[in-house]
Design an enzyme around this catalytic site. Structure first.
Site, PDB file in Angstrom:
ATOM      1  CG  ASN A 185      14.295  47.220  54.995  1.00 39.00           C
ATOM      2  OD1 ASN A 185      15.366  47.155  55.591  1.00 39.00           O
ATOM      3  ND2 ASN A 185      14.146  46.838  53.737  1.00 39.00           N
ATOM      4  CG  ASP A 196       7.199  48.521  45.415  1.00 38.44           C
ATOM      5  OD1 ASP A 196       6.498  49.247  46.137  1.00 38.44           O
ATOM      6  OD2 ASP A 196       7.467  48.791  44.235  1.00 38.44           O
ATOM      7  NE  ARG A 239      18.509  44.087  47.735  1.00 37.56           N
ATOM      8  CZ  ARG A 239      17.469  44.887  47.776  1.00 37.56           C
ATOM      9  NH1 ARG A 239      17.568  46.068  48.333  1.00 37.56           N
ATOM     10  NH2 ARG A 239      16.312  44.517  47.291  1.00 37.56           N
ATOM     11  CB  SER A 258      14.780  51.109  45.251  1.00 35.51           C
ATOM     12  OG  SER A 258      15.746  50.856  46.226  1.00 35.51           O
ATOM     13  CG  ASN A 269      11.927  36.660  54.332  1.00 31.96           C
ATOM     14  OD1 ASN A 269      11.158  37.408  53.721  1.00 31.96           O
ATOM     15  ND2 ASN A 269      12.722  35.805  53.715  1.00 31.96           N
TER      16      ASN A 269
HETATM   17  C1  LIG Z   1      14.527  54.980  28.285  1.00 33.93           C
HETATM   18  C2  LIG Z   1      13.956  55.186  29.614  1.00 33.93           C
HETATM   19  C3  LIG Z   1      13.531  53.925  30.238  1.00 33.93           C
HETATM   20  C4  LIG Z   1      12.839  54.156  31.549  1.00 33.93           C
HETATM   21  C5  LIG Z   1      12.135  52.934  31.995  1.00 33.93           C
HETATM   22  C6  LIG Z   1      11.432  53.158  33.283  1.00 33.93           C
HETATM   23  C7  LIG Z   1      10.618  51.971  33.600  1.00 33.93           C
HETATM   24  C8  LIG Z   1       9.969  52.043  34.919  1.00 33.93           C
HETATM   25  C9  LIG Z   1       9.025  50.894  35.107  1.00 33.93           C
HETATM   26  C10 LIG Z   1       8.620  50.775  36.491  1.00 33.93           C
HETATM   27  C11 LIG Z   1       7.896  49.520  36.783  1.00 33.93           C
HETATM   28  C12 LIG Z   1       7.804  49.369  38.233  1.00 33.93           C
HETATM   29  C13 LIG Z   1       7.226  48.068  38.646  1.00 33.93           C
HETATM   30  C14 LIG Z   1       7.487  47.860  40.101  1.00 33.93           C
HETATM   31  C15 LIG Z   1       8.422  47.076  40.541  1.00 33.93           C
HETATM   32  C16 LIG Z   1       8.777  47.010  41.987  1.00 33.93           C
HETATM   33  O1  LIG Z   1       7.889  46.178  42.669  1.00 33.93           O
HETATM   34  C17 LIG Z   1      10.193  46.490  42.126  1.00 33.93           C
HETATM   35  C18 LIG Z   1      10.638  46.477  43.598  1.00 33.93           C
HETATM   36  O2  LIG Z   1      10.578  47.762  44.151  1.00 33.93           O
HETATM   37  P1  LIG Z   1      11.453  48.221  45.424  1.00 33.93           P
HETATM   38  O3  LIG Z   1      11.389  47.129  46.427  1.00 33.93           O
HETATM   39  O4  LIG Z   1      10.838  49.489  45.933  1.00 33.93           O
HETATM   40  O5  LIG Z   1      12.828  48.405  44.910  1.00 33.93           O
HETATM   41  N1  LIG Z   1      11.105  47.341  41.378  1.00 33.93           N
HETATM   42  C19 LIG Z   1      11.709  46.925  40.285  1.00 33.93           C
HETATM   43  O6  LIG Z   1      11.614  45.805  39.877  1.00 33.93           O
HETATM   44  C20 LIG Z   1      12.572  47.927  39.533  1.00 33.93           C
HETATM   45  C21 LIG Z   1      11.797  48.486  38.378  1.00 33.93           C
HETATM   46  C22 LIG Z   1      12.653  49.134  37.359  1.00 33.93           C
HETATM   47  C23 LIG Z   1      12.946  50.535  37.577  1.00 33.93           C
HETATM   48  C24 LIG Z   1      13.821  51.073  36.456  1.00 33.93           C
HETATM   49  N1  LIG Z   2      16.867  44.292  58.442  1.00 32.47           N
HETATM   50  C1  LIG Z   2      16.980  43.841  57.193  1.00 32.47           C
HETATM   51  N2  LIG Z   2      18.175  43.453  56.696  1.00 32.47           N
HETATM   52  C2  LIG Z   2      18.299  43.042  55.417  1.00 32.47           C
HETATM   53  N3  LIG Z   2      17.252  42.967  54.537  1.00 32.47           N
HETATM   54  C3  LIG Z   2      16.053  43.348  54.984  1.00 32.47           C
HETATM   55  C4  LIG Z   2      15.841  43.795  56.321  1.00 32.47           C
HETATM   56  N4  LIG Z   2      14.533  44.100  56.469  1.00 32.47           N
HETATM   57  C5  LIG Z   2      13.939  43.839  55.277  1.00 32.47           C
HETATM   58  N5  LIG Z   2      14.839  43.387  54.385  1.00 32.47           N
HETATM   59  C6  LIG Z   2      14.642  43.002  52.960  1.00 32.47           C
HETATM   60  O1  LIG Z   2      15.137  44.077  52.152  1.00 32.47           O
HETATM   61  C7  LIG Z   2      14.587  43.934  50.850  1.00 32.47           C
HETATM   62  C8  LIG Z   2      14.392  45.266  50.197  1.00 32.47           C
HETATM   63  O2  LIG Z   2      13.575  46.037  50.968  1.00 32.47           O
HETATM   64  P1  LIG Z   2      12.788  47.316  50.466  1.00 32.47           P
HETATM   65  O3  LIG Z   2      12.317  48.002  51.708  1.00 32.47           O
HETATM   66  O4  LIG Z   2      11.777  46.943  49.493  1.00 32.47           O
HETATM   67  O5  LIG Z   2      13.902  48.231  49.804  1.00 32.47           O
HETATM   68  P2  LIG Z   2      14.232  48.514  48.263  1.00 32.47           P
HETATM   69  O6  LIG Z   2      13.064  49.245  47.703  1.00 32.47           O
HETATM   70  O7  LIG Z   2      15.461  49.363  48.304  1.00 32.47           O
HETATM   71  O8  LIG Z   2      14.439  47.203  47.582  1.00 32.47           O
HETATM   72  C9  LIG Z   2      13.293  43.178  51.036  1.00 32.47           C
HETATM   73  O9  LIG Z   2      13.406  41.996  50.293  1.00 32.47           O
HETATM   74  C10 LIG Z   2      13.213  42.864  52.511  1.00 32.47           C
HETATM   75  O10 LIG Z   2      12.796  41.532  52.713  1.00 32.47           O
END
Ligand SMILES: CCCCCCCCCCCCC/C=C/[C@@H](O)[C@H](COP(=O)(O)O)NC(=O)CCCCC
Ligand SMILES: Nc1ncnc2c1ncn2[C@@H]1O[C@H](COP(=O)(O)OP(=O)(O)O)[C@@H](O)[C@H]1O
Ligand SMILES: [Ca+2]
Length: 565
Positions: free
Chosen positions: A152, A212, A319, A255, A188
């Protein structure tokens, strides 16, 4: 062969020779499961004929990445930026050399690919070592030879392509793994390609480079493909899903990267690449989410309603900020302090799976998960009656919640190193359901703070946690969002952030955050599908395990110094 015979066979010496390591003579031994070497001290006299113990550096065969002829030493030295220390005399004496690349632990669960070069006096000896070591590597059947990689380019800080090309591809090349790489062009893309187009027979695994959300695409593509190949109807909440045969590797470039962190202990692309190379295998539970008997999504990390749902919804408009969007939306959602009314019903997990508060952390080789794996097929668990909502085993909790989180795994990530539920297991067939009831903003802050420190996450009167196999949520649509009144509104000042009056423009429902994707429905049914997938990972290694292997593999080995070599 059984028991000690197998162990003896593993220690059987395949090769043992004196070579040179840098400019010092060294004894090198290859057994079925390890390569060991020791520089020969001047004072050490093999001719003395005594059996002794000595300190050997050891690398397990299963942690060797590759062995190869050291073709061009000058080039090697430029690549590794090491000075060329070989003297002309040494070069003449030991003109042939081979290099073993292996996994080296560098602390904080990070792995690196390290090299050791052995110099030989004759060419046949050098080739024999390469051949016999490669024969041992070829016996490791769980190592992937061919991988399908999806990148990605827009995940996290938009470094996915760079991370793969600079850090991961060289490791795969060194290990002789062939790859087909697809850089996704839209959301997707990877999911759809896996579902319908990809010729999966060609591959030993699928790798995603991203966060994730990207992992979730691969998960959906692979699981859906497997079910349709086996004619399993995913819309049936009680359908027995078929486990995926291909393993998934995660190169973290997103992220949150919580699935990678919770299964390897770090978010480091090289570490993940090495877990793939050595062919690690970690089974993982997957939650299936349905609405009115229709399939919605699968989830591996967190399903969050209320706080995490609102935060995700807000963050989607930001984003462009990259990972920082979560911090901004987190603060905004915290200040909004919304709570939601509804009923959570759940089927508790069996008692032998422990409790979310038992402090039994799921670590590499976890016995709880292994036990679950052993009994999974026996289907010893429960009668149909127990499974039905409304039967005695189900429990229902009605109330106003700031957050409802289901942590299928610990959800540890750099922001929360122990995770939402530190004792959740990767593969025990259960998820930890955390209910955070209506409370003051200060109390909720204290709860959030515990995600980041070592205190018991659940030791608050407004927090309860249950280990469950299934759960349902039904929002109460008559409820309105009531925002807490902190300060009276001053005439002429900014509009109040909070009001005790219902505010119609707020939705009475939150959204579900499912591995970072927003679900289209709020009333959901969730079932844990025990060990539906496998990752190229091994779970987090215990500190002691790590430490033992960190201290530059140095094994005390009883060695007969009379060996003729
Ligand atoms: C006062 C300090 C507060 C700090 C709070 C920190 C809480 C962290 C909790 C993390 C839970 C993570 C659960 C995972 C979620 C991910 O699946 C989801 C998508 O990840 P990605 O595609 O890599 O972005 N992330 C989230 O929903 C963001 C979680 C919140 C992070 C602050
Ligand atoms: N080429 C693309 N352009 C736009 N969105 C995409 C692309 N490839 C994957 N995605 C979407 O980007 C979203 C975020 O991807 P991810 O790799 O988890 O990054 P982040 O952790 O920053 O959210 C996912 O929902 C995925 O479906
Ligand atoms: Ca679990």
């Amino acid at each position: 062969m059984i028991g000690s015979d197998v162990r003896m066979e593993n220690y059987r010496v395949l090769l043992a020779d004196r070579m040179s390591l840098r400019i010092r003579p060294a004894d090198v031994v290859l057994t079925r499961n390890a390569i060991m070497w020791m520089e020969v001290e001047k004072s050490w006299k093999p001719s003395a004929g005594v059996s002794g113990t000595a300190c050997w550096r050891t690398v397990q065969v299963c942690e060797i990445v590759a062995v190869r002829r050291t073709e061009d030493e000058a080039q090697e030295n430029t690549q590794t930026q090491k000075p060329n220390w070989r003297s002309k005399q040494h070069l003449l004496q030991y003109p042939y050399s081979f290099t073993v690349s292996y996994v080296k632990r560098s602390g904080q669960h990070q792995w690196r690919c390290s090299d050791v070069t052995f110099y030989c006096a004759d060419c046949e000896l050098c080739d024999l070592w390469i051949q016999v070591t490669n024969e041992q590597l070829a016996l490791l059947a769980n190592r992937p030879k061919s991988l399908l990689v999806y990148i990605n380019p827009y995940g996290g800080k938009r470094q996915g392509k760079y991370i793969y090309e600079q850090k991961v591809a060289p490791v795969f090349r060194r290990a002789g793994i062939s790859t087909d790489v697809i850089v996704t062009e839209r959301a997707n893309h990877a999911r759809d390609h896996l579902k319908t187009e990809a010729n999966l027979d060609k591959y030993d695994g699928v790798v995603c480079v991203g966060g994730d959300g990207m992992f979730s695409e691969i998960l959906h593509g692979l699981v859906s493909r497997t079910q349709s190949d086996h004619k399993v109807d995913q819309d049936q909440p009680d359908a027995e899903l078929v486990p995926c045969s291909l393993r998934i590797g995660i190169i973290p470039a997103g992220s949150t990267d919580c699935i990678c962190f919770a299964t390897t202990g770090t978010i480091d692309p090289v570490t993940s690449a090495l877990h793939i190379v050595v062919g690690d295998s970690q089974p993982m539970d997957v939650c299936s989410v349905h609405h009115n008997n229709g399939f919605l999504r699968y989830c591996v990390s967190m399903l969050g309603y209320g706080f995490y749902g609102d935060m995700l919804t807000d963050s989607e408009t930001k984003r462009w900020l990259g990972p920082a969007r979560y911090d901004l939306s987190g603060i905004k959602t915290f200040l909004n302090h919304n709570y939601y009314e509804g009923t959570v019903s759940f089927l508790p997990a069996e008692e032998n799976l422990g409790s979310p508060r038992d402090k039994l952390l799921c670590r590499s080789g976890c016995l709880v998960c292994q036990h679950k794996s052993a009994i999974k097929d026996k289907h010893s668990e429960t009668s149909e009656e127990r499974e039905k909502p409304g039967s005695d085993s189900w429990r229902a909790i009605c109330g106003k919640f700031i957050a409802i989180n289901a942590a299928n795994i610990s959800c540890a990530c750099p922001r929360s190193p122990k995770g939402l539920s530190p004792s959740a297991h990767l593969a025990d067939g259960s998820t930890d359901l955390i209910l955070v009831r209506e409370c003051s903003r200060l109390d909720f802050f204290k709860h959030l703070l515990r995600h980041t420190n070592k205190e018991d996450q659940f030791d608050h009167s407004f927090v309860e946690v249950h280990r469950v196999r299934k759960f349902r949520f039904q929002p109460n649509h008559d409820s309105m969002v009531i925002l807490e009144q902190d300060e009276p509104h001053k005439e002429g000042g900014p509009p109040p952030l909070y009001s005790s009056q219902p505010i119609p423009q707020f939705n009475a429902d939150s959204n579900w955050n499912c591995d970072g994707e927003i679900l289209p429905h709020t009333a959901i049914q969730v079932s844990v599908q025990c060990q539906l997938i496998r990752l190229f990972a091994r779970g987090i290694e215990e500190q002691q395990q790590q430490q033992a292997l960190l201290e530059e593999p140095c094994t005390l080995l009883a060695f007969n110094q009379n060996t003729d070599y």
